[in-house]
Write an enzyme that holds these catalytic residues in place. Sequence first.
Site, PDB file in Angstrom:
ATOM      1  N   GLU A   1       4.269  -6.419   1.856  1.00  0.00           N
ATOM      2  CA  GLU A   1       3.859  -6.786   0.492  1.00  0.00           C
ATOM      3  C   GLU A   1       3.771  -5.576  -0.429  1.00  0.00           C
ATOM      4  O   GLU A   1       2.718  -5.302  -1.006  1.00  0.00           O
ATOM      5  CB  GLU A   1       2.469  -7.434   0.519  1.00  0.00           C
ATOM      6  CG  GLU A   1       2.338  -8.676   1.343  1.00  0.00           C
ATOM      7  CD  GLU A   1       0.881  -9.136   1.452  1.00  0.00           C
ATOM      8  OE1 GLU A   1      -0.041  -8.354   1.134  1.00  0.00           O
ATOM      9  OE2 GLU A   1       0.681 -10.271   1.867  1.00  0.00           O
TER      10      GLU A   1
ATOM     11  N   GLY B   1       0.759  -1.235   0.000  1.00  0.00           N
ATOM     12  CA  GLY B   1       0.000   0.000   0.000  1.00  0.00           C
ATOM     13  C   GLY B   1       0.790   1.286   0.000  1.00  0.00           C
ATOM     14  O   GLY B   1       0.236   2.359  -0.268  1.00  0.00           O
TER      15      GLY B   1
ATOM     16  N   TYR C   1       0.947  -1.322 -12.193  1.00  0.00           N
ATOM     17  CA  TYR C   1      -0.434  -1.389 -12.644  1.00  0.00           C
ATOM     18  C   TYR C   1      -0.598  -0.741 -14.020  1.00  0.00           C
ATOM     19  O   TYR C   1      -1.599  -0.097 -14.306  1.00  0.00           O
ATOM     20  CB  TYR C   1      -1.376  -0.761 -11.601  1.00  0.00           C
ATOM     21  CG  TYR C   1      -1.207  -1.383 -10.231  1.00  0.00           C
ATOM     22  CD1 TYR C   1      -1.617  -2.686  -9.998  1.00  0.00           C
ATOM     23  CD2 TYR C   1      -0.589  -0.686  -9.184  1.00  0.00           C
ATOM     24  CE1 TYR C   1      -1.443  -3.284  -8.758  1.00  0.00           C
ATOM     25  CE2 TYR C   1      -0.407  -1.277  -7.936  1.00  0.00           C
ATOM     26  CZ  TYR C   1      -0.833  -2.574  -7.732  1.00  0.00           C
ATOM     27  OH  TYR C   1      -0.652  -3.164  -6.508  1.00  0.00           O
TER      28      TYR C   1
ATOM     29  N   TYR D   1      -9.395   5.193 -12.384  1.00  0.00           N
ATOM     30  CA  TYR D   1      -9.324   5.866 -11.070  1.00  0.00           C
ATOM     31  C   TYR D   1      -9.141   7.374 -11.183  1.00  0.00           C
ATOM     32  O   TYR D   1      -8.765   8.010 -10.201  1.00  0.00           O
ATOM     33  CB  TYR D   1      -8.135   5.334 -10.242  1.00  0.00           C
ATOM     34  CG  TYR D   1      -7.908   3.851 -10.280  1.00  0.00           C
ATOM     35  CD1 TYR D   1      -8.791   2.976  -9.667  1.00  0.00           C
ATOM     36  CD2 TYR D   1      -6.777   3.326 -10.906  1.00  0.00           C
ATOM     37  CE1 TYR D   1      -8.562   1.613  -9.690  1.00  0.00           C
ATOM     38  CE2 TYR D   1      -6.543   1.959 -10.924  1.00  0.00           C
ATOM     39  CZ  TYR D   1      -7.441   1.116 -10.317  1.00  0.00           C
ATOM     40  OH  TYR D   1      -7.211  -0.229 -10.335  1.00  0.00           O
TER      41      TYR D   1
ATOM     42  N   ARG E   1      -5.130   3.177 -15.656  1.00  0.00           N
ATOM     43  CA  ARG E   1      -5.283   3.904 -14.395  1.00  0.00           C
ATOM     44  C   ARG E   1      -6.018   5.249 -14.516  1.00  0.00           C
ATOM     45  O   ARG E   1      -6.900   5.544 -13.706  1.00  0.00           O
ATOM     46  CB  ARG E   1      -3.929   4.105 -13.697  1.00  0.00           C
ATOM     47  CG  ARG E   1      -3.178   2.794 -13.430  1.00  0.00           C
ATOM     48  CD  ARG E   1      -2.031   2.960 -12.454  1.00  0.00           C
ATOM     49  NE  ARG E   1      -2.508   3.246 -11.124  1.00  0.00           N
ATOM     50  CZ  ARG E   1      -2.506   4.430 -10.566  1.00  0.00           C
ATOM     51  NH1 ARG E   1      -1.986   5.469 -11.199  1.00  0.00           N
ATOM     52  NH2 ARG E   1      -2.991   4.610  -9.361  1.00  0.00           N
TER      53      ARG E   1
ATOM     54  N   CYS F   1     -12.409   3.880 -28.603  1.00  0.00           N
ATOM     55  CA  CYS F   1     -13.704   4.533 -28.809  1.00  0.00           C
ATOM     56  C   CYS F   1     -14.509   4.671 -27.533  1.00  0.00           C
ATOM     57  O   CYS F   1     -15.592   4.079 -27.395  1.00  0.00           O
ATOM     58  CB  CYS F   1     -14.463   3.768 -29.878  1.00  0.00           C
ATOM     59  SG  CYS F   1     -13.521   3.807 -31.406  1.00  0.00           S
TER      60      CYS F   1
ATOM     61  N   GLY G   1       3.873  -3.367  -3.697  1.00  0.00           N
ATOM     62  CA  GLY G   1       3.834  -3.573  -5.140  1.00  0.00           C
ATOM     63  C   GLY G   1       4.272  -2.275  -5.792  1.00  0.00           C
ATOM     64  O   GLY G   1       5.414  -2.090  -6.206  1.00  0.00           O
TER      65      GLY G   1
HETATM   66  N1  LLP Z   1      -1.124  -7.045  -0.845  1.00  0.00           N
HETATM   67  C1  LLP Z   1      -2.404  -7.248  -1.186  1.00  0.00           C
HETATM   68  C2  LLP Z   1      -3.166  -8.297  -0.502  1.00  0.00           C
HETATM   69  C3  LLP Z   1      -2.981  -6.473  -2.208  1.00  0.00           C
HETATM   70  O1  LLP Z   1      -4.247  -6.663  -2.541  1.00  0.00           O
HETATM   71  C4  LLP Z   1      -2.212  -5.474  -2.856  1.00  0.00           C
HETATM   72  C5  LLP Z   1      -2.784  -4.643  -3.914  1.00  0.00           C
HETATM   73  C6  LLP Z   1      -0.873  -5.316  -2.470  1.00  0.00           C
HETATM   74  C7  LLP Z   1      -0.362  -6.107  -1.450  1.00  0.00           C
HETATM   75  C8  LLP Z   1       0.040  -4.314  -3.105  1.00  0.00           C
HETATM   76  O2  LLP Z   1      -0.415  -3.011  -2.939  1.00  0.00           O
HETATM   77  P1  LLP Z   1       0.522  -1.801  -3.377  1.00  0.00           P
HETATM   78  O3  LLP Z   1       1.774  -1.856  -2.532  1.00  0.00           O
HETATM   79  O4  LLP Z   1       0.836  -1.965  -4.810  1.00  0.00           O
HETATM   80  O5  LLP Z   1      -0.289  -0.605  -3.115  1.00  0.00           O
HETATM   81  N2  LLP Z   1      -4.754  -1.231  -9.726  1.00  0.00           N
HETATM   82  C9  LLP Z   1      -4.698  -0.268  -8.660  1.00  0.00           C
HETATM   83  C10 LLP Z   1      -4.054  -0.822  -7.418  1.00  0.00           C
HETATM   84  C11 LLP Z   1      -4.725  -2.083  -6.905  1.00  0.00           C
HETATM   85  C12 LLP Z   1      -4.057  -2.685  -5.708  1.00  0.00           C
HETATM   86  C13 LLP Z   1      -4.612  -4.017  -5.379  1.00  0.00           C
HETATM   87  N3  LLP Z   1      -4.007  -4.690  -4.292  1.00  0.00           N
HETATM   88  C14 LLP Z   1      -3.981   0.984  -9.158  1.00  0.00           C
HETATM   89  O6  LLP Z   1      -3.574   1.022 -10.307  1.00  0.00           O
HETATM   90  O7  LLP Z   1      -3.873   1.965  -8.419  1.00  0.00           O
END
Ligand code: LLP
Length: 420
Positions: A272, A237, A371, A315, A311, A342, A274
């Site tokens: 975790e 997150g 993403y 969003y 994105r 389109c 991402g």
């Molecule tokens: N762990 C779990 C269980 C998750 O569901 C997620 C992301 C992460 C870790 C990693 O989160 P991060 O560190 O990347 O924030 N497509 C959206 C983001 C969706 C995130 C879904 N879950 C975007 O483009 O903003």
Amino acid sequence: MTQHAVLPEGFEGIDLHALAEREGTPLYVYSAPALCTRMRVLHEALAGLDAGIRYAVKANSNGAVLRLLAEEGAGADIVSGGEMQRALRAGIAAADIVFSGVGKSDAEIVMALDVGVGRFNIESRAELEAIQRLAAARGMVARAAVRINPDVDALTHAKISTGKAENKFGVSIEEARSWFDAHAQWPNVQLDGLHMHIGSQLLSLAPVRLALARMAAFWRELQAAGHGIASIDVGGGLGVRYREGEQAPDARDYADAIRAALDGFGGRILVEPGRWLVAEAGILLARVLLEKQGQTRRFLVLDAAMNDLLRPSLYEAWHDIVRIGDATGRERIDYDVVGPVCETGDTFATGRELVRCEAGDLVVIHGAGAYGASMGSTYNSRPLPAEVLVDGGRYAVVRRRQSFDAMIAEECRAEAWRTT
Ligand code: LLP
């Protein structure tokens, strides 16, 4: 790492005009050094903790990116059988994989048991029972954590907020407590971990601290009741700065929040991330197809579209967009930057000030490493874009541009009619 440090003209010593000429556009370009730097910064921030990084594969699932992060010590957070196979193929040990997700199929659970994934992050009673049934049938004991839904507002976009009571993710602390109390009912599930993930693109640590405090209080309560907790997974997150002036949390402050909340915890801590690892390491390179003066607005039509980078459409996300090349004497203009798909939603930016562009110019869309490609589709029958990794003045194609034939390869004529 400051945003755009590697631009505008060259990206890690690569001439973007020449690259676009050779490999075509739209093109995802990832910086290997930027990926490695992020891993090292996070490792340093977590120093002193018994902590493991479980990269959220969904953010960017390209095998070359995964391999690089794995070489830097990342395990994986996966949410599907496909991500499991990607992580394993990238050389990530099964033991370093955590399996999250609100709907795991029996086939995926069996695959995870067979390869020996490190831990299931369980999100419902039905899943707990499914894992018990499938592990028992194999004479195995699955290791698992309960995903707690701490009911905090992550202060992010509603579509990527996951830790409120009304969200589909995790279970309440009351429900988790009842699982621990009745754990003997599930002898083939070793329930000895806690997990949470409250949302993505978190720009404030306040909700993280609140959620951590709730989880830590629960861990202490469980410990006092004699339930051993071997791991606490704090989720992902951590947000990044997509836009000038936006304040993203520092990794050290994030790690300090974990350190403070879990003070005295003797088990393993998992994180975790991402987006934080990959977003700013990637750009999307696109070419201007044309400029168009509409009846009320001025449009810049790129050869990249919402199918390549969803994105902004999904969003209303902001991505900095920069025209590359000499801008001497060029005025600045407010453009609606759009793709050829389109749909009116196929808009990267509205009323965005850019130097005047013309057909054939190249633009860079920043912050596209997370993403971006992983959410791509072939909508409007647009083949998936190519991806390259750059390092030390060289580049390697890490995903070929999809061909038309590959795009339609799994389709067949309605010839083999069958009955059920
Ligand atoms: N762990 C779990 C269980 C998750 O569901 C997620 C992301 C992460 C870790 C990693 O989160 P991060 O560190 O990347 O924030 N497509 C959206 C983001 C969706 C995130 C879904 N879950 C975007 O483009 O903003």
